[in-house]
Design an enzyme around this catalytic site. Structure first.
Site, mmCIF file in Angstrom:
data_model
loop_
_atom_site.group_PDB
_atom_site.id
_atom_site.type_symbol
_atom_site.label_atom_id
_atom_site.label_comp_id
_atom_site.label_asym_id
_atom_site.label_seq_id
_atom_site.Cartn_x
_atom_site.Cartn_y
_atom_site.Cartn_z
ATOM 1 C CD GLN A 23 -2.616 -1.401 2.206
ATOM 2 O OE1 GLN A 23 -2.724 -0.424 3.306
ATOM 3 N NE2 GLN A 23 -3.628 -2.260 2.443
ATOM 4 C CE1 TYR B 175 -12.589 10.117 17.290
ATOM 5 C CE2 TYR B 175 -10.343 10.743 17.916
ATOM 6 C CZ TYR B 175 -11.450 11.006 17.697
ATOM 7 O OH TYR B 175 -12.036 12.380 17.726
ATOM 8 C CG HIS C 60 -2.966 -0.794 7.813
ATOM 9 N ND1 HIS C 60 -3.543 -1.531 8.863
ATOM 10 C CD2 HIS C 60 -3.391 -1.253 6.803
ATOM 11 C CE1 HIS C 60 -4.411 -2.262 8.426
ATOM 12 N NE2 HIS C 60 -4.362 -2.360 7.104
ATOM 13 C CE1 TYR D 108 -9.981 -7.119 5.960
ATOM 14 C CE2 TYR D 108 -8.033 -6.995 7.403
ATOM 15 C CZ TYR D 108 -8.733 -6.329 6.665
ATOM 16 O OH TYR D 108 -8.729 -4.848 6.124
ATOM 17 C CD GLU E 233 -14.083 3.341 13.764
ATOM 18 O OE1 GLU E 233 -14.449 2.664 14.503
ATOM 19 O OE2 GLU E 233 -13.617 4.338 13.877
#
Length: 467
Positions: free
Chosen positions: A181, A351, A247, A362, A341
């Site tokens: 990513q 959070y 991430h 997963y 979210e």
């Protein structure tokens, strides 16, 4: 009574690519079914039955087939027999709850919707105008005052697209780790760009090689001299560097006071990073535009946290915006399997990741039994199943009167734009627009008032033209 084993999740294979809305629980059987699920099933299958049904079913998903599975079990797969422990009518009610949830998972099934270049929404019709193509993943988009458009391609190249829609590669971009990513990510102009020329870029910075190769989320600012990125200043690199390749977070936003905010993902190390305020991962950070620490950041002068941190307990925030009317900041972040979210971001707030979540792992196992905990913030809304929200825009432009005051979030998983209607700072409604437009990676409202979206596979940037 013995609880359902998570091994019974072996009854299901894969992800269905569909979603659900909650079944009506106003009836007495419906309420009892939910109670049965919560009491006996949730500890292994997850708190939300809605997440539980987001998959393909090995032994069938009709009510009769589900009743048979619950009644007789599959001992080899770890699913116990329940016929001697739960009343037949209660098994029927539990199966009905599951079937009711399954009956509404088609809300994201767009196979019958034809792909087009013109899309109707409530009160508005827009047409997509192609701005640039031949990209891998248009992660970041910014509109220059002269109308040219900057595009960050995750593969590691920035382009300037001129008024004739010709692409010009920008040289001088820092090297990136375009693996997993990671890569060249967001791009944002300084609020006073016309006078100072500063451009801010987030990217996956790396060091080492081979098995020692590690990377992090970094922020660099620089200026354009022709088609060269010059005057480069590294103003932030998240610590610690990690070996994982996902991430990174990486969205950037300025507030109306000129402070720079940006997101950093927890790099897939949820048990180590997001709740640890002495590292930078799984956080939203706040800096001055030159990288200095503002004196009123929540951890300034404290030994309890890094001074750049604004909020923590985040997973992978890939949307970050401000409501220009009241200055409030929102993020969208990827949950695990379910539990994406939209959050109202507050100074110094936690959070919750991974202590609380509306999603499951997963592989279908339970991540956490808790969706709420004192001292941890609740989302303004959440999505089950995951829509994979990426990119976020707050619409103020008079070019889209029906969308003014709305928040737009891209959906990578289901190939559409999610319109979020806000009322009194709360989510009042949602609408799926641009259905089947493609894997929507980025969405911005440009300085010219137009909405731009970036699509993957094939990598294309479009401008939305009101009709």
């Amino acid at each position: 009574m013995k609880k359902l084993s998570f091994l019974s999740l072996l009854l299901f294979i894969g992800i269905s690519g569909k979603a659900f809305t909650s079944p009506d629980l106003n009836t007495k059987p419906g309420k009892k079914a939910r109670k049965i699920y919560t009491q006996y099933c949730a500890s292994c299958h997850g708190e939300k039955v809605e997440a539980f049904v987001d998959r393909k079913w090995k032994h069938g998903n009709s009510k009769d087939e589900i009743v048979a599975s619950i009644t007789n079990g599959y001992q080899d797969a770890g699913m116990p027999t329940w016929k001697d422990k739960i009343a037949e009518k209660d098994i029927s009610a539990l199966a009905e709850l599951i079937v009711t949830s399954l009956a509404t998972v088609t809300q994201y099934d767009f196979k019958e919707v034809a792909k087009t270049d013109t899309y109707k929404s409530k009160g508005i019709t827009v047409k997509t105008e192609e701005i640039a193509s031949g990209l891998e993943s248009p992660w970041g988009i910014a509109v220059l005052p002269d109308g040219d458009i900057l595009i960050n391609d995750r593969a590691g190249k920035m382009y300037r697209v001129d008024k004739n829609k010709e692409k010009h590669e920008i040289t001088g971009i820092p090297p990136v780790l375009a693996v997993g990513q990671g890569g060249l990510l967001d791009v944002v102009l300084h609020p006073d760009y016309k006078n100072n020329g500063w451009i801010y870029i987030s990217y996956s910075k790396f060091k080492g090689e081979g098995e020692s190769l590690v990377s992090t989320t970094a922020i660099v600012r620089g200026k354009l001299n022709g088609d060269t990125f010059t005057n480069k200043e590294d103003i932030f690199e998240a610590q610690p560097y990690e070996k994982t390749r996902h991430h990174y977070g990486s969205r950037i936003a300025f507030d109306n006071k000129g402070y720079l905010f940006f997101s950093v993902g927890e790099r897939g190390r949820e048990q180590v990073n997001p709740q640890n305020t002495k590292n930078d991962l799984g956080k939203i950070h706040r800096l001055m535009d030159d990288g200095k620490i503002p004196s009123d950041n929540p951890f300034v002068g404290s030994s309890n946290g890094n001074e750049s941190i604004w909020s923590y307990g985040h997973r992978n925030p890939q949307g970050l915006i401000f409501d220009p009317a009241n200055g409030e900041m929102y993020d969208t972040e990827h949950g695990p399997r379910g539990g994406d979210e939209l959050n109202l971001i507050k100074k110094g707030a936690n959070y919750g990741w991974p202590v609380i979540s509306y999603g499951i792992n997963y592989d279908g196992t339970v991540l956490t039994p808790n969706s709420k905990q004192e001292g941890m913030e609740q989302p303004e809304t959440y999505w089950i199943p995951s829509i994979a929200p990426c990119g976020l825009a707050y619409i103020t432009s008079d070019k889209y009167p029906a969308w003014q005051g709305n928040i737009m979030a891209g959906s990578l998983r289901f190939n559409y734009l999610n319109r979020i209607v806000m009322k009194d700072n709360k989510v009042a409604d949602q609408e799926k627009v641009l259905i089947n437009v493609g894997r929507l990676r980025s969405v911005i409202q440009g300085s010219d008032g137009y909405i731009y979206i970036g699509i993957e596979n094939p990598g294309t940037v479009y401008r939305l033209l009101p009709q």
